[in-house]
Write a protein that holds these residues in place. Sequence first.
Motif, PDB file in Angstrom:
ATOM      1  N   MET A   1       0.804  -1.206   0.000  1.00  0.00           N
ATOM      2  CA  MET A   1       0.000   0.000   0.000  1.00  0.00           C
ATOM      3  C   MET A   1       0.838   1.259   0.000  1.00  0.00           C
ATOM      4  O   MET A   1       0.437   2.286  -0.487  1.00  0.00           O
ATOM      5  CB  MET A   1      -0.890   0.032   1.238  1.00  0.00           C
ATOM      6  CG  MET A   1      -2.139  -0.775   1.100  1.00  0.00           C
ATOM      7  SD  MET A   1      -2.978  -0.482  -0.422  1.00  0.00           S
ATOM      8  CE  MET A   1      -3.390   1.236  -0.219  1.00  0.00           C
ATOM      9  N   ALA A   2       2.002   1.105   0.584  1.00  0.00           N
ATOM     10  CA  ALA A   2       2.826   2.298   0.694  1.00  0.00           C
ATOM     11  C   ALA A   2       3.220   2.804  -0.671  1.00  0.00           C
ATOM     12  O   ALA A   2       3.604   3.950  -0.823  1.00  0.00           O
ATOM     13  CB  ALA A   2       4.056   1.978   1.502  1.00  0.00           C
ATOM     14  N   THR A   3       3.083   1.964  -1.645  1.00  0.00           N
ATOM     15  CA  THR A   3       3.549   2.373  -2.953  1.00  0.00           C
ATOM     16  C   THR A   3       2.409   2.897  -3.793  1.00  0.00           C
ATOM     17  O   THR A   3       2.586   3.193  -4.949  1.00  0.00           O
ATOM     18  CB  THR A   3       4.166   1.183  -3.674  1.00  0.00           C
ATOM     19  OG1 THR A   3       3.157   0.192  -3.791  1.00  0.00           O
ATOM     20  CG2 THR A   3       5.334   0.649  -2.901  1.00  0.00           C
TER      21      THR A   3
ATOM     22  N   PRO B   1       2.035   6.748  -6.395  1.00  0.00           N
ATOM     23  CA  PRO B   1       3.260   7.435  -6.023  1.00  0.00           C
ATOM     24  C   PRO B   1       3.414   8.794  -6.687  1.00  0.00           C
ATOM     25  O   PRO B   1       3.827   9.743  -6.064  1.00  0.00           O
ATOM     26  CB  PRO B   1       4.337   6.476  -6.484  1.00  0.00           C
ATOM     27  CG  PRO B   1       3.704   5.674  -7.560  1.00  0.00           C
ATOM     28  CD  PRO B   1       2.257   5.615  -7.265  1.00  0.00           C
ATOM     29  N   LYS B   2       3.070   8.860  -7.959  1.00  0.00           N
ATOM     30  CA  LYS B   2       3.406  10.094  -8.675  1.00  0.00           C
ATOM     31  C   LYS B   2       2.287  11.107  -8.599  1.00  0.00           C
ATOM     32  O   LYS B   2       2.508  12.295  -8.556  1.00  0.00           O
ATOM     33  CB  LYS B   2       3.671   9.760 -10.136  1.00  0.00           C
ATOM     34  CG  LYS B   2       5.004   9.071 -10.344  1.00  0.00           C
ATOM     35  CD  LYS B   2       5.211   8.812 -11.810  1.00  0.00           C
ATOM     36  CE  LYS B   2       6.588   8.250 -12.061  1.00  0.00           C
ATOM     37  NZ  LYS B   2       6.751   7.835 -13.434  1.00  0.00           N
TER      38      LYS B   2
ATOM     39  N   SER C   1       0.423  -3.030   5.581  1.00  0.00           N
ATOM     40  CA  SER C   1       1.761  -3.059   6.162  1.00  0.00           C
ATOM     41  C   SER C   1       2.157  -1.660   6.637  1.00  0.00           C
ATOM     42  O   SER C   1       2.805  -1.490   7.659  1.00  0.00           O
ATOM     43  CB  SER C   1       2.762  -3.554   5.123  1.00  0.00           C
ATOM     44  OG  SER C   1       2.596  -2.842   3.925  1.00  0.00           O
TER      45      SER C   1
ATOM     46  N   TRP D   1       0.598  -1.128   9.927  1.00  0.00           N
ATOM     47  CA  TRP D   1       1.336  -1.876  10.939  1.00  0.00           C
ATOM     48  C   TRP D   1       2.589  -1.120  11.361  1.00  0.00           C
ATOM     49  O   TRP D   1       2.947  -1.099  12.546  1.00  0.00           O
ATOM     50  CB  TRP D   1       1.746  -3.250  10.404  1.00  0.00           C
ATOM     51  CG  TRP D   1       0.694  -4.298  10.547  1.00  0.00           C
ATOM     52  CD1 TRP D   1       0.064  -4.956   9.530  1.00  0.00           C
ATOM     53  CD2 TRP D   1       0.135  -4.819  11.761  1.00  0.00           C
ATOM     54  NE1 TRP D   1      -0.849  -5.839  10.045  1.00  0.00           N
ATOM     55  CE2 TRP D   1      -0.825  -5.778  11.411  1.00  0.00           C
ATOM     56  CE3 TRP D   1       0.358  -4.553  13.110  1.00  0.00           C
ATOM     57  CZ2 TRP D   1      -1.557  -6.482  12.356  1.00  0.00           C
ATOM     58  CZ3 TRP D   1      -0.373  -5.249  14.057  1.00  0.00           C
ATOM     59  CH2 TRP D   1      -1.319  -6.203  13.679  1.00  0.00           C
ATOM     60  N   ASP D   2       3.255  -0.538  10.377  1.00  0.00           N
ATOM     61  CA  ASP D   2       4.496   0.168  10.693  1.00  0.00           C
ATOM     62  C   ASP D   2       4.251   1.278  11.701  1.00  0.00           C
ATOM     63  O   ASP D   2       4.964   1.402  12.695  1.00  0.00           O
ATOM     64  CB  ASP D   2       5.103   0.781   9.425  1.00  0.00           C
ATOM     65  CG  ASP D   2       5.631  -0.279   8.495  1.00  0.00           C
ATOM     66  OD1 ASP D   2       5.750  -1.428   8.945  1.00  0.00           O
ATOM     67  OD2 ASP D   2       5.908   0.044   7.337  1.00  0.00           O
TER      68      ASP D   2
ATOM     69  N   ILE E   1      -0.768  10.549   5.640  1.00  0.00           N
ATOM     70  CA  ILE E   1       0.265  11.289   6.364  1.00  0.00           C
ATOM     71  C   ILE E   1      -0.357  11.999   7.557  1.00  0.00           C
ATOM     72  O   ILE E   1       0.178  11.976   8.671  1.00  0.00           O
ATOM     73  CB  ILE E   1       0.944  12.316   5.441  1.00  0.00           C
ATOM     74  CG1 ILE E   1       1.643  11.609   4.297  1.00  0.00           C
ATOM     75  CG2 ILE E   1       1.927  13.164   6.220  1.00  0.00           C
ATOM     76  CD1 ILE E   1       2.204  12.555   3.284  1.00  0.00           C
TER      77      ILE E   1
ATOM     78  N   SER F   1       6.949  16.245   4.125  1.00  0.00           N
ATOM     79  CA  SER F   1       6.200  15.494   3.126  1.00  0.00           C
ATOM     80  C   SER F   1       4.931  16.230   2.710  1.00  0.00           C
ATOM     81  O   SER F   1       4.531  16.137   1.558  1.00  0.00           O
ATOM     82  CB  SER F   1       5.856  14.107   3.671  1.00  0.00           C
ATOM     83  OG  SER F   1       5.139  14.221   4.868  1.00  0.00           O
TER      84      SER F   1
END
Lengths: 539, 739
Positions: free
Chosen positions: A1-3, A6-7, A32, A35-36, A156, A445
């Motif tokens: 998911m983190a990806t 992206p752009k 994930s 979770w992080d 974020i 960010s």
Amino acid sequence: MATFSPKTAHKPLISSQFEAAPPPKRTRWLDSWEWDILALSTAVKFLLFPAYRSTDFEVHRNWLAITHSLPISKWYFEDTSEWTLDYPPFFAYFEWALSIPAAFVDPKIVDVKNLLYDAWTAVAYQRITVILTELVLGAALLKLSRGAVDRSTHRIIAASLFLHPSFIIVDHIHFQYNGFMFGILLWSLCMAKTGNKLACGVLFAILLNFKHIYMYLAPAYFVYLLRSYCMAPQGRFLVAPFVTLASAVVLVFVVSVGPFAIMGQLPQLLSRLFPFKRGLNHAYWAPNAWALVTALDRVLLKLGGASMAVNEAGVVSSSRGLIGDTVFAVLPNIKPIHTFLITIAFQAIYLTKLWRVPTAKSFLAALTLCGYTSYMFGWHVHEKAVMLILVPLSLIAAENYAHYRTFVIASVAGIYSLFPLLFTPAESFFKVVYSLIWGAVVFGSLSKRIFEYPSTLPSVIVHRLEDLYLYGFFPLHALVTFLPLVAGPRSGPRSEEASQAGSASSQFEFLPLMLTSVYCAVGLVWAFLRLSVLYLRNY
Amino acid sequence: MSGISTAGNQSSKRPKSRPKFRSPGSSTTSVRSRVESETDFEEILSPQPRHPYLHLLQPWLYNMRDTPSPLPASPSPFRSSPLRPGPHGSSMSVSSPTPFTRQFQGTHPKLGTLDDDVDSMARRWVRWMAKANMRPWIAPLILGAALLLRWTVGLGQYSGYGTPPMFGDYEAQRHWMELTIHLPMRDWYFYDLPYWGLDYPPLTAYVSWLCGIIGHWMNPEWVAFESSRGVESPDSKTFMRATVLALDALIYVPAVFVFCRNWWNTRSRRTQSVALLTVLFQPALVIIDHGHFQYNSVMLGLVLWALNFFHAGHDLLGAICFVLSLGFKQMALYYSPAIFAYLLGKCFYLNGLAGRRLFLSLATVSSLTFLALFAPFYWSPLQPFIRIFPFSRGLFEDKVANFWCASDVVVKWRNMSIAATGGLAKLALLTTLLAILPPVIHLLRLSWLTRRSELDEEDLKETTTISSEAAGPAAVPTLSPKSSPAYSVPPTIRLLPYALFNTSIAFFLFSFQVHEKSILLPLMPITLLMSGRENMGKEIGIWEWGVLANNVALFSMWPLLRKDGQGMECFVLVFLWNHLIGYSPLRMPLSLHKLLALATYSVIAVLHLAEFTISPPARYPDLYPVLNAVLCAGVFGIVWLVGMKKQFEAGWAIAGLGGRNRKGRKEPKANASPGPSLSSVEEEKHGQDAEGGPSGECANLDNISSGRRGKKTKPDISPLRLRSTAGGSVTSNLGPNGL
């Protein structure tokens, strides 16, 4: 998911149009990425178990003891400890629920006579309850971030709130349960966003019965729910929703206050909740408008000297950090009624706007401003109340660059204003480095996503000045750190007890606090003006 | 990259090699594309035409995802990264039956991430930071977070908190500060020995003195003579913690940073950042230094600086650092055989006058540093040594997870007749020597095998010549003159961490009077080695073994940490670190390692549970520590053997199985022709085959990277070949896979 996306993340508006592929199906309970954040925040919070605890720790331990060992009729009368129960009944029930496992963990925790008990079991148990109950906040943030159109930006913001330095400082070091209660607030806002306004109102009623400081936000709720839920868009009054909502809210209050009303304890309850014996400013001035006025009074006193009519009591009051009344030496004194009137006057402006534009987004901004006004002009405001501003303000931070800028200024000043809560050297290092890292990641960010270069000359100048103000926190911190080392005795903690000693050195101990308060107040007042103008012009 | 070599040969092992490095020719093998590779930098991306009906094909492509690649020869076209699609030539290749698939893979954010299998919190975060346009902030934030973590752990209790009259390690260090600033130097090693008499080498004493001076300036009560014994005020604790943090931040943290940048300089920035996170968040060192309270990071940091200097070719500086580290804590002796073997080997490698010259200067510099450290104690030169090496103590003190303690369950060493005569110490010494010999001899032999020919001497003098490649593994990617120190770094530098690990763990397992905290010494090199995670989760490599060793090491120190009141911190750090680096024994491919790891973790869990719930029987009060020691010693023994295996494999990668053909090397190789000469290719292939073994993380690395940068891949470069390729036309840069 983190990806994901992206752009396109840099242009939220466009990205939502071009996200052709449907979001991948959720196969796991948490991504994930989520979770992080959970792992990181939990690790930090656990490591903070042995950190400094304020008297609030003992306050809550005492409440555990009171609710566990006494019948409900004595909860609001018990005064063995000086930290009597002064939160609304839901919080008392909450403590009662927590006290049941506590008795299993260590019976000494719930002993009313066992004052200042801080064995490892008590510390670990109470810290764990804070971490666990904060998951309410986590769940609300998950819901908010998953439902958002621009997911990556909202992720974020959600992460920034879950790891917010104010929660770490106030909840996990200083010790309180704000995470839990802001969790309820965010659930309520979530409901407003998804259109479930009944739940929104009920949740807020529940929240009010946990901690009455959220009354600061009540006017916005009242106007919003009345206009958007109990009235048709054309202005016709709808009886059925109104009755539903009113009865639900009344029910909540009946459950909460009812038992005490039956026992005839309402006056006692109210006297505990609203002690009107305090001064305009807290020991450490919360950085609001009054801090600026008080500072102005001090400056005039120094400058004017004998040429002005000076109130002698005010001179004495100048540098003491007492809970007692603040008396001005030069300026006219402020009474609670004045602060009340000013607050109402400002809130009326925003509420009128909210009445005309009763959307969820407008509601969020009006809510923030309502809390902000109370913080700015309220009577005896605590510095911790700044969280009432920072949390809802974070949610609208990514609207556009102007909002973001307001958010940055308010966050930096607000978080810095919480720093004096932790005065021990070990925690001081932690609070500074943690906040710096948090700020670098969050501001870095976010700003890249929504940056707009100021277009007119005045805005460029303002932009530069704001930058200057923000960078000013570095020299301020250096000054605040080293001034006591240079001027006063070396190892004196700047606690309230020390300043009450009234020695010559206490002046130097209070000076850094005053500087901090005034400097933060400048930023918070400016952010307040910014947000007011933004709300009135843009919504 | 083709260079890469490995992409073809080892397809089964690393099918998902980093696409960033893929260069033309990995799937097509024409000579033309290889020639182009000189100018085709993979960083310059050619625009990829999108198929106009891509969206219609999407459902079909989703299904394509799990089908095996129809192209056995080019196993990884499916794994183009979304941001760095394969280069033009290869992606447009007609020979590929699924051209759209590749494009789709290259654009879809979910399927295109080749890192899914080895994804970890660290990688996700670094990737996210890069996407958020915050690349310059990554390293500062990692360093800040590492310092914050250390400080936060330091909020807890420390060794000997509230346990008069002797307290613990914390009091020892504080006492030394008090002692050194109040006594003349001659009394340092004599004063009141029973109460934490100074028993560390002089550099510790000097550092204590410096810290003591600062502490005295801040608050004299913290270090008041005699009266400050057992001071535990919050202020003094903060000060003591701050000294550890400051020394850590000044010595160890920068050393790790430099290591990750230089040692992994052929890897992507992301891998370097992940390596930095891996090493800096290593739980064992953090918790011992900042929880338990010691200054190991100074000793380890100095050793790491020595390694960094060796890697950059500054042997004398490295030697000084190592002697300083010895002078800080005698425990660094565990490393000394490996360091000695490397330096002596380098003298072999330089071969001839240069070698002899280096040997002499090393000997001089080391002795001088050593003398300088001990010089102030000239009137009683033996006393420091008597204090430092307590041979009068027993074989082992507490329960420690080494061979002697573990086997003591069966063989009662201390009751045997040999113990009475002091034979145990000799036995331990002999065993240790035997155990450290293989890695040392291996290192020396390799240095000898790869020694330079006499002709190199002349090359060294040609200061103006620019070589296009620094000596293989030293791999300084910039052009470096042959006279620069980096040029003379022998290929055995890549073996040094393995040797450091193997000798130090041999010491730990077999030597006399070992402390449980000494496991930190083997942990550092293996953590460094694993930090550049190479095998991407498809096979068991040094990474998996490194994590296992670290986790078991934490468990081996559990009795100590529990006594210190750092039990919770221990759990938190272990879980945080494992999550950070993305370790999950359950997700590993089935192998012996996986079974061993799962068994170990289950036993650890059971032991923890039992310890919390059942108190040990009265007959065996030490039951849990003994079980702990036996389990950990077993795992450490296995890791030791694995470490030896890895070292030998890495050695094969450097020199091949049978040594090298000196004669062949002396022949001038192909002229600067556009294509590689047959012989050179063959030779490279030979080297490649050796690496093709289960082996050599490091050598693979070098090849990968040098291939990526369009440079030659041979680790041991003869100057003759250098000369032939100097001038830029380095076209023989392709690995055998290019063929």
